[in-house]
Design a protein around this motif. Structure first.
Motif, mmCIF file in Angstrom:
data_model
loop_
_atom_site.group_PDB
_atom_site.id
_atom_site.type_symbol
_atom_site.label_atom_id
_atom_site.label_comp_id
_atom_site.label_asym_id
_atom_site.label_seq_id
_atom_site.Cartn_x
_atom_site.Cartn_y
_atom_site.Cartn_z
ATOM 1 N N ILE A 160 -3.242 23.667 -0.897
ATOM 2 C CA ILE A 160 -3.302 24.872 -1.576
ATOM 3 C C ILE A 160 -4.260 24.876 -2.646
ATOM 4 O O ILE A 160 -5.202 25.947 -2.797
ATOM 5 C CB ILE A 160 -1.743 25.556 -2.148
ATOM 6 C CG1 ILE A 160 -2.069 26.822 -2.460
ATOM 7 C CG2 ILE A 160 -1.398 24.525 -3.184
ATOM 8 C CD1 ILE A 160 -2.259 27.921 -1.154
ATOM 9 N N LEU A 169 -5.566 27.771 5.857
ATOM 10 C CA LEU A 169 -4.562 26.668 5.412
ATOM 11 C C LEU A 169 -4.185 26.053 6.810
ATOM 12 O O LEU A 169 -4.001 24.589 6.655
ATOM 13 C CB LEU A 169 -3.413 27.189 4.570
ATOM 14 C CG LEU A 169 -3.670 27.517 3.143
ATOM 15 C CD1 LEU A 169 -2.448 28.321 2.731
ATOM 16 C CD2 LEU A 169 -3.744 26.219 2.277
ATOM 17 N N TRP A 228 0.471 30.952 -3.016
ATOM 18 C CA TRP A 228 1.917 30.606 -2.416
ATOM 19 C C TRP A 228 2.926 31.965 -1.940
ATOM 20 O O TRP A 228 3.314 31.961 -1.105
ATOM 21 C CB TRP A 228 2.602 29.835 -3.482
ATOM 22 C CG TRP A 228 3.894 29.109 -3.014
ATOM 23 C CD1 TRP A 228 5.020 29.763 -2.600
ATOM 24 C CD2 TRP A 228 4.176 27.525 -3.269
ATOM 25 N NE1 TRP A 228 6.019 28.709 -2.348
ATOM 26 C CE2 TRP A 228 5.637 27.499 -2.619
ATOM 27 C CE3 TRP A 228 3.466 26.577 -3.329
ATOM 28 C CZ2 TRP A 228 6.142 26.492 -2.564
ATOM 29 C CZ3 TRP A 228 4.031 25.346 -3.471
ATOM 30 C CH2 TRP A 228 5.508 25.229 -3.083
ATOM 31 N N PRO A 287 3.268 26.177 1.160
ATOM 32 C CA PRO A 287 1.758 25.713 1.638
ATOM 33 C C PRO A 287 1.878 24.273 2.429
ATOM 34 O O PRO A 287 1.046 24.136 3.348
ATOM 35 C CB PRO A 287 1.086 25.852 0.381
ATOM 36 C CG PRO A 287 1.651 26.698 -0.229
ATOM 37 C CD PRO A 287 3.018 26.691 -0.069
#
Length: 312
Positions: A158, A151, A237, A255
């Motif tokens: 996400i 990420l 998350w 995120p």
């Protein structure tokens, strides 16, 4: 009757909201406060009847809301918009109920609230979160570290991260294929930290998770849950939030915070904003032609020199 008294029309409208529409007490109180302020403003302007209100009058009231006066501080765009919505509803009701012959507020648009981007995390906070995610060394911890490294290391949304399949990641070439909004695909470089975390997860963590009851339905998914199914957005998350708590990062983290930090740190490192937009998948009509000139090789070069976790 056309051109009714403003004050009486306001009272009629408030009765309508409370009795016929059954608004909650707090909502009705907000309408009452906003419309009384509007009524007072019209009186100050010498306007007593609804048919004497012009579009310019309503616009002037909006300006007053934003600038404030001796009795009221300036309102934010959000608060001013709420008040304008109340005024628009009042005038619309006045016309439909025969209290006025025209609607002077119909063309007056509420101010648009400023979009607030999340604050980028300092690099030290990002690194603390990444370390905390994988500290346990379990298969789930290896997955969590790999997920957060991807990420932050790619700026992926996400939904793009949890939608990855193992084959989307080219560990030799150091790139990942992300599928963004509208099924648009983009090839993004992956730094050595993220590649190392994913390699560790694929070697030691994922094979354990892939033996779960749901593994057959998600055979190609990169990030798996404890049952072997594809990791959901909500679970991903939660991974970040828990890692931030363990790392002692007290600010709100999502995120998108990592995505924004990715972009901010690249720009701080000297990356061209057009390259950053390409990495994020933020194509627009006015910049599409520019983006077509940005090759994967140039993306990789800028990424390697600008991203703080591009190289070991």
């Amino acid at each position: 009757m056309p051109g009714a008294d403003v004050g009486r029309a306001v009272r009629t409208y408030l009765d309508h909201l409370g009795v016929e529409r059954g608004l909650a007490a707090n909502t009705l109180s907000s309408y009452r406060r906003d419309l009384r302020r509007y009524d007072a403003f019209l009186a100050e302007q010498g306007v007593e009847r609804l048919d004497d209100v012009q579009e310019a009058t309503v616009s002037a009231f909006l300006v007053r809301l934003r600038e404030g006066d001796e009795e009221h501080p300036p309102l934010s765009a959000t608060s001013a918009a709420r008040t304008v919505v109340a005024v628009r509803g009042f005038h619309r009701f006045a016309v439909s109920d025969g209290l006025a012959t025209h609607d002077p507020a119909a063309a007056v648009r509420p101010p648009t609230p400023t979009k607030r981007l999340p604050k980028a995390l300092p690099l030290s906070d990002v690194e603390a979160i990444l370390e905390a995610a994988g500290s346990a060394g379990t298969p789930l911890a290896l997955r969590d570290r790999a997920l957060l490294e991807v990420l932050y290391g790619t700026g992926a949304r996400i939904s793009e991260a949890v939608g990855l399949d193992v084959d989307d990641l080219d560990r030799v070439d150091g790139t990942v294929l992300l599928r963004g909004k509208g099924s648009k695909e983009r090839l993004v470089p992956v730094g050595s930290y993220a590649l190392a975390a994913v390699e560790s997860y694929l070697t030691t963590g994922r094979p354990v998770l892939a033996t779960g009851s749901a593994a057959a339905r998600s055979a190609g998914a990169l990030f798996l849950n404890s049952r072997g199914g594809r990791l959901s957005r909500q679970s991903a998350w939660a991974v970040l939030v828990k890692a931030a708590e363990r790392a002692g990062v007290t600010r709100d983290v999502s995120p998108h915070t990592l995505r924004h930090s990715f972009a901010t740190h690249l720009l701080d490192g000297g990356a061209d904003i057009r390259v950053v937009q390409e990495l994020l998948g933020h194509a627009s009509v006015t910049t599409t032609q520019v983006y077509t000139l940005v090759t994967v090789e140039s993306l990789r070069e800028v990424f390697a020199t600008a991203h703080p976790r591009a190289r070991a």
